[in-house]
Design a protein around this motif. Structure first.
Motif, PDB file in Angstrom:
ATOM      1  N   VAL A  76      49.421  97.758  63.819  1.00 52.76           N
ATOM      2  CA  VAL A  76      50.041  96.528  64.324  1.00 52.76           C
ATOM      3  C   VAL A  76      50.225  96.617  65.837  1.00 52.76           C
ATOM      4  N   ASN A  77      50.694  97.758  66.337  1.00 51.18           N
ATOM      5  CA  ASN A  77      50.928  97.889  67.770  1.00 51.18           C
ATOM      6  C   ASN A  77      49.630  97.891  68.562  1.00 51.18           C
ATOM      7  N   VAL A  78      48.581  98.557  68.061  1.00 51.37           N
ATOM      8  CA  VAL A  78      47.295  98.554  68.762  1.00 51.37           C
ATOM      9  C   VAL A  78      46.691  97.149  68.739  1.00 51.37           C
ATOM     10  N   ALA A  79      46.780  96.470  67.593  1.00 53.88           N
ATOM     11  CA  ALA A  79      46.261  95.099  67.512  1.00 53.88           C
ATOM     12  C   ALA A  79      47.019  94.173  68.464  1.00 53.88           C
ATOM     13  N   THR A  80      48.330  94.382  68.580  1.00 50.52           N
ATOM     14  CA  THR A  80      49.128  93.584  69.504  1.00 50.52           C
ATOM     15  C   THR A  80      48.691  93.828  70.943  1.00 50.52           C
ATOM     16  N   ALA A  81      48.441  95.097  71.281  1.00 50.98           N
ATOM     17  CA  ALA A  81      47.994  95.414  72.635  1.00 50.98           C
ATOM     18  C   ALA A  81      46.656  94.762  72.937  1.00 50.98           C
ATOM     19  N   LEU A  82      45.741  94.748  71.979  1.00 52.02           N
ATOM     20  CA  LEU A  82      44.442  94.105  72.191  1.00 52.02           C
ATOM     21  C   LEU A  82      44.587  92.593  72.284  1.00 52.02           C
ATOM     22  N   ALA A  83      45.529  92.053  71.503  1.00 53.68           N
ATOM     23  CA  ALA A  83      45.693  90.595  71.481  1.00 53.68           C
ATOM     24  C   ALA A  83      46.255  90.050  72.782  1.00 53.68           C
ATOM     25  N   ARG A  84      46.809  90.910  73.617  1.00 53.85           N
ATOM     26  CA  ARG A  84      47.318  90.420  74.898  1.00 53.85           C
ATOM     27  C   ARG A  84      46.186  89.843  75.747  1.00 53.85           C
ATOM     28  N   GLU A  85      44.955  90.322  75.523  1.00 53.62           N
ATOM     29  CA  GLU A  85      43.836  89.877  76.345  1.00 53.62           C
ATOM     30  C   GLU A  85      42.756  89.165  75.546  1.00 53.62           C
ATOM     31  N   THR A  86      42.579  89.505  74.282  1.00 54.39           N
ATOM     32  CA  THR A  86      41.499  88.940  73.471  1.00 54.39           C
ATOM     33  C   THR A  86      42.047  88.566  72.102  1.00 54.39           C
ATOM     34  N   PRO A  87      41.649  87.419  71.567  1.00 55.98           N
ATOM     35  CA  PRO A  87      42.065  87.102  70.199  1.00 55.98           C
ATOM     36  C   PRO A  87      41.690  88.250  69.253  1.00 55.98           C
ATOM     37  N   THR A  88      42.641  88.663  68.460  1.00 52.91           N
ATOM     38  CA  THR A  88      42.459  89.836  67.607  1.00 52.91           C
ATOM     39  C   THR A  88      42.936  89.516  66.210  1.00 52.91           C
ATOM     40  N   VAL A  89      42.159  89.940  65.215  1.00 52.60           N
ATOM     41  CA  VAL A  89      42.552  89.771  63.831  1.00 52.60           C
ATOM     42  C   VAL A  89      42.777  91.160  63.234  1.00 52.60           C
ATOM     43  N   LEU A  90      43.874  91.290  62.528  1.00 49.46           N
ATOM     44  CA  LEU A  90      44.208  92.544  61.857  1.00 49.46           C
ATOM     45  C   LEU A  90      43.889  92.400  60.371  1.00 49.46           C
ATOM     46  N   GLY A 145      33.934  86.137  69.392  1.00 48.41           N
ATOM     47  CA  GLY A 145      34.569  86.835  70.499  1.00 48.41           C
ATOM     48  C   GLY A 145      35.907  87.446  70.153  1.00 48.41           C
ATOM     49  N   TRP A 146      36.170  87.606  68.853  1.00 47.57           N
ATOM     50  CA  TRP A 146      37.453  88.184  68.420  1.00 47.57           C
ATOM     51  C   TRP A 146      37.309  89.692  68.252  1.00 47.57           C
ATOM     52  N   ARG A 147      38.390  90.375  68.518  1.00 51.03           N
ATOM     53  CA  ARG A 147      38.469  91.782  68.186  1.00 51.03           C
ATOM     54  C   ARG A 147      38.934  91.927  66.728  1.00 51.03           C
ATOM     55  N   VAL A 148      38.380  92.904  66.046  1.00 51.88           N
ATOM     56  CA  VAL A 148      38.766  93.174  64.662  1.00 51.88           C
ATOM     57  C   VAL A 148      39.408  94.555  64.604  1.00 51.88           C
ATOM     58  N   GLU A 205      51.071  85.854  70.488  1.00 53.88           N
ATOM     59  CA  GLU A 205      49.961  85.013  70.903  1.00 53.88           C
ATOM     60  C   GLU A 205      48.642  85.805  70.859  1.00 53.88           C
ATOM     61  N   GLY A 206      47.648  85.245  70.186  1.00 54.91           N
ATOM     62  CA  GLY A 206      46.345  85.878  70.091  1.00 54.91           C
ATOM     63  C   GLY A 206      46.201  86.847  68.932  1.00 54.91           C
ATOM     64  N   LEU A 207      47.271  87.121  68.182  1.00 53.76           N
ATOM     65  CA  LEU A 207      47.203  88.058  67.057  1.00 53.76           C
ATOM     66  C   LEU A 207      47.236  87.287  65.749  1.00 53.76           C
ATOM     67  N   ASP A 229      28.969  90.464  57.008  1.00 54.86           N
ATOM     68  CA  ASP A 229      29.030  89.033  57.352  1.00 54.86           C
ATOM     69  C   ASP A 229      30.397  88.674  57.919  1.00 54.86           C
ATOM     70  N   LEU A 230      31.457  89.145  57.267  1.00 54.47           N
ATOM     71  CA  LEU A 230      32.801  88.826  57.746  1.00 54.47           C
ATOM     72  C   LEU A 230      33.022  89.397  59.142  1.00 54.47           C
ATOM     73  N   LEU A 231      32.652  90.639  59.347  1.00 51.24           N
ATOM     74  CA  LEU A 231      32.856  91.270  60.651  1.00 51.24           C
ATOM     75  C   LEU A 231      32.031  90.587  61.735  1.00 51.24           C
ATOM     76  N   SER A 232      30.807  90.207  61.386  1.00 51.55           N
ATOM     77  CA  SER A 232      29.938  89.572  62.381  1.00 51.55           C
ATOM     78  C   SER A 232      30.459  88.190  62.776  1.00 51.55           C
ATOM     79  N   ARG A 233      31.115  87.471  61.845  1.00 48.79           N
ATOM     80  CA  ARG A 233      31.666  86.158  62.189  1.00 48.79           C
ATOM     81  C   ARG A 233      32.748  86.279  63.248  1.00 48.79           C
ATOM     82  N   PHE A 234      33.634  87.250  63.085  1.00 47.52           N
ATOM     83  CA  PHE A 234      34.676  87.449  64.091  1.00 47.52           C
ATOM     84  C   PHE A 234      34.069  87.905  65.411  1.00 47.52           C
ATOM     85  N   ALA A 235      33.069  88.778  65.345  1.00 47.78           N
ATOM     86  CA  ALA A 235      32.436  89.262  66.576  1.00 47.78           C
ATOM     87  C   ALA A 235      31.732  88.128  67.316  1.00 47.78           C
ATOM     88  N   ALA A 236      31.081  87.242  66.537  1.00 47.52           N
ATOM     89  CA  ALA A 236      30.367  86.130  67.164  1.00 47.52           C
ATOM     90  C   ALA A 236      31.331  85.171  67.855  1.00 47.52           C
TER      91      ALA A 236
END
Length: 496
Positions: free
Chosen positions: A325-339, A420-423, A385-387, A411-418
Motif C-alpha cells: 500500500v505504501n509503495v503504491a501510494t508513493a508511485l501514485a503521487r506521480e502516475t496513476p497506480t492500481v494495486l 499509462g498506469w503503474r501496476v 489521488e491517483g491510487l 491481457d489485464l496487465l497490458s491494458r493498464f500498461a497501455a
C-alpha cells in the motif's frame, strides 16, 4: 547479487551459513551468565543437602608374604578376585548388613594387595558392610581350598586303584611303562595334595586392616557441586543459544546484507493509528513516506515502462500488504497506480482498510469480459489521488484460484500498461502461493518483504531461491516493521 554467505547441501540447494559468533550470540550473554550462576547455586545447594558419606576401607593380601614383591598371583587371578569382590554374591552379603551401600575394589600398584571400600550414609553400616565382605570372601576362599583338597583326594584314590590292579612284577615292557606313568601321577598328586592341605590349614588371603580401624568421612564439597552446577548451566545456556540460532530471524537491514542480498533502502518504519486515513496528505518528510518512495525509486530505476511491480512477503501477509500500500501510494503521487489485491483472496485486509465491500467487483470476477469494461469500471478509487484498487472480488469456493489466474493474465496487465498506469501487485506470501512464479512471463519487478523479528533468515533465503529458480529477477529485499493492529476502514472512499 551473489549470496556470499551460502554453501551447498547434499541435495544441491544452497543453505545459510551462519558465523560462529554473530551479534545475536554475543547479545545472549545474559542467558549464559544467568544459567551459569543459577547452575552454580543449584549445584552448591544440592551438595549442601546431601548427607556425609562414610567409607570403610580394607586391604586384602592375596598372597601373604609377598606384600612388596611383584604380583605372584598373576594379573588374571587378581582381576578375577576383583570381579568377585564387586560381584553379586559379595554385594548381597554387604547389602544385608548395609542397605544401599556401594562397593569399590582396586589393585594396589603391582602388588598382590587389593583395596576394597564400602560406602554408605552410616558409619556403623559401613563397618558392618566391610565385615560382611571379609566374611563372604573368607568363606569363599575356604570353600575353594576344601574343594581342591577333596578333588585331589578323589584323583589320588583313582590312581591308587589303578596301581593295585597291575601285577606286582611287570611281565612286559608295556606293563612296566604303564606302572611308571601311573606312579609318576601318584607322586605328583600326593605332592599337590600335601600343598593343598597346607593351604587349607593356613590363610590364603590376609586382611591387612580391620573395618572399624579404617573408616573415613566424605563431606559434600560445595565448590565441587557449584563447579558441576555451573558447567551444567553453561551447557544448558549454550544449548538454548544454539536453538535460538536455528530460529535466527531478520532484525534489520544488515541481516539482508549478510545474506548476500540487496536491501531496497533502510527499514520501513512501522505504522500506527489511523495511518490509512493519513495517506492522502502525508508529507514527503514522513519516515514511512520517504522510505516507500526510496523503495519505489530503486525498484523502477532503469526499468522499462509497463512492467508490474510485485511485492511478496515471505510469511507475514499483513506486513507485505502494508508495504504494498505504501509503495503504491508513493508511485501514485506521480502516475496513476492500481494495486492488485491478490493477497486479499486469502484474507480480506487491504479492502477493509479502504472500506471496499466484499461483494465489490474484483480479480475473482474477471472471466475474460474485462475487455468490455473500461479501466475505471474495473477498479475502486481511494482517497489517495491517483491510487486505485482492484480488490479480490466476490467470495466463492474458487476465489483464490480465479484471483491468481487474473493476476497472471497478460491481457489485464497490458491494458493498464497501455493506459499509462503503474501496476503494483500485493502478492500472497511465498509460503502460501506460487502466483509470482506464474508471472515470470510478464517480467515483473519483484521485491520480497521481510518482517523484523518475524521472518526467519532461513525461510527468507529459501523463498528468494525459489523465486530465482522460477526465472524471476528479484530486485532485492524490503525490510519492514511488523504490521499494526488493523484500524477501522476509511469511510467514503470506495463504491460498491
Amino acid at each position: 547479487m551473489a549470496a556470499s554467505a551460502n554453501r551447498w547441501d547434499d541435495h544441491g540447494e544452497s543453505v545459510v551459513q551462519r558465523p560462529l559468533l554473530d551479534r545475536r550470540v554475543l547479545r545472549s550473554w545474559p542467558w549464559l551468565v544467568g544459567l551459569v550462576v543459577l547452575g552454580a547455586v543449584a549445584g552448591a545447594a544440592v551438595q549442601q543437602a546431601r548427607p556425609s558419606t562414610y567409607v570403610s576401607t580394607v586391604r586384602i593380601d592375596l598372597a601373604p608374604g609377598d606384600l612388596l614383591a611383584p604380583s605372584s598371583t598373576g594379573d588374571r587371578q587378581v582381576a578375577t578376585e576383583l570381579l568377585y569382590l564387586t560381584g553379586p554374591e559379595v554385594a548381597r552379603a554387604v547389602q544385608a548388613q548395609a542397605p544401599g551401600a556401594a562397593l569399590d575394589a582396586a589393585q594396589v600398584g603391582l602388588s598382590n594387595v587389593v583395596q576394597v571400600s564400602v560406602s554408605t550414609d552410616s558409619e556403623q553400616e559401613a563397618v558392618r558392610g566391610a565385615e560382611a565382605l571379609l566374611a563372604a570372601y573368607t568363606e569363599r576362599l575356604g570353600a575353594e581350598a576344601s574343594g581342591r583338597v577333596e578333588s585331589l583326594q578323589n584323583e589320588l584314590s583313582q590312581i591308587t586303584s589303578q596301581l593295585s590292579q597291575l601285577p606286582a612284577t611287570p611281565r612286559t615292557q608295556e606293563e612296566e611303562l604303564v606302572r611308571a606313568g601311573l606312579q609318576g601321577q601318584y607322586d605328583a598328586l600326593l605332592n599337590s595334595l600335601g600343598q593343598a592341605r597346607v593351604q587349607a590349614a593356613g590363610p590364603t588371603a590376609v586382611a591387612l586392616d580391620q573395618p572399624a580401624d579404617n573408616v573415613g568421612e566424605r563431606s559434600p564439597s560445595l565448590p565441587r557441586g557449584g563447579a558441576l552446577g555451573a558447567l551444567l548451566g553453561c551447557l544448558l545456556a549454550l544449548a538454548v543459544i544454539a536453538f535460538r540460532r536455528r530460529t535466527w530471524r531478520v532484525e534489520d537491514v544488515d541481516d539482508v546484507v549478510r545474506l548476500g542480498e540487496r536491501p531496497l533502502g533502510p527499514q520501513v518504519p512501522g505504522v500506527s493509528g489511523a495511518w490509512v486515513s493519513a495517506l492522502p496528505g502525508r508529507a514527503s518528510q514522513d519516515p514511512v513516506e520517504s522510505a516507500a518512495r526510496l523503495v519505489a525509486g530503486r525498484l523502477l530505476a532503469n526499468k522499462e515502462p509497463g512492467r508490474p511491480v510485485v511485492l511478496q512477503s515471505v510469511d507475514d501477509a499483513a506486513a507485505g500488504s502494508v508495504v504494498a500500500v505504501n509503495v503504491a501510494t508513493a508511485l501514485a503521487r506521480e502516475t496513476p497506480t492500481v494495486l492488485l489485491c491478490a493477497a486479499d483472496a486469502y484474507e480480506r485486509r487491504v479492502a477493509r482498510w479502504f472500506a471496499v465491500p466484499d461483494a465489490a467487483y474484483g480479480l475473482a470476477d474477471l472471466k475474460g469480459e474485462e475487455s468490455a469494461r473500461s479501466i475505471d469500471g474495473l477498479v475502486q478509487p481511494t482517497a489517495v489521488e491517483g491510487l486505485y484498487l482492484l480488490p479480490a472480488g466476490s467470495r466463492s469456493a474458487r476465489q483464490v484460484e480465479r484471483a491468481e489466474d487474473a493476476v497472471c493474465s497478460p491481457d489485464l496487465l497490458s491494458r493498464f500498461a497501455a493506459a499509462g498506469w503503474r501496476v503494483v501487485v500485493d502478492a500472497p506470501p511465498i509460503c502460501d502461493s506460487a502466483v509470482v512464479n506464474r508471472m515470470a512471463g510478464s517480467a515483473p519487478v519483484v521485491a520480497v518483504v521481510a518482517t523484523v523479528g518475524r521472518t526467519p533468515v532461513d525461510l527468507l533465503h529459501r523463498g528468494l531461491s525459489e523465486l530465482r529458480s522460477a526465472g524471476l529477477a528479484v530486485e532485492g529485499v524490503v525490510v519492514s516493521a511488523p504490521a499494526p493492529v488493523e484500524e477501522p476502514a476509511v469511510p467514503g472512499t470506495a463504491r460498491g
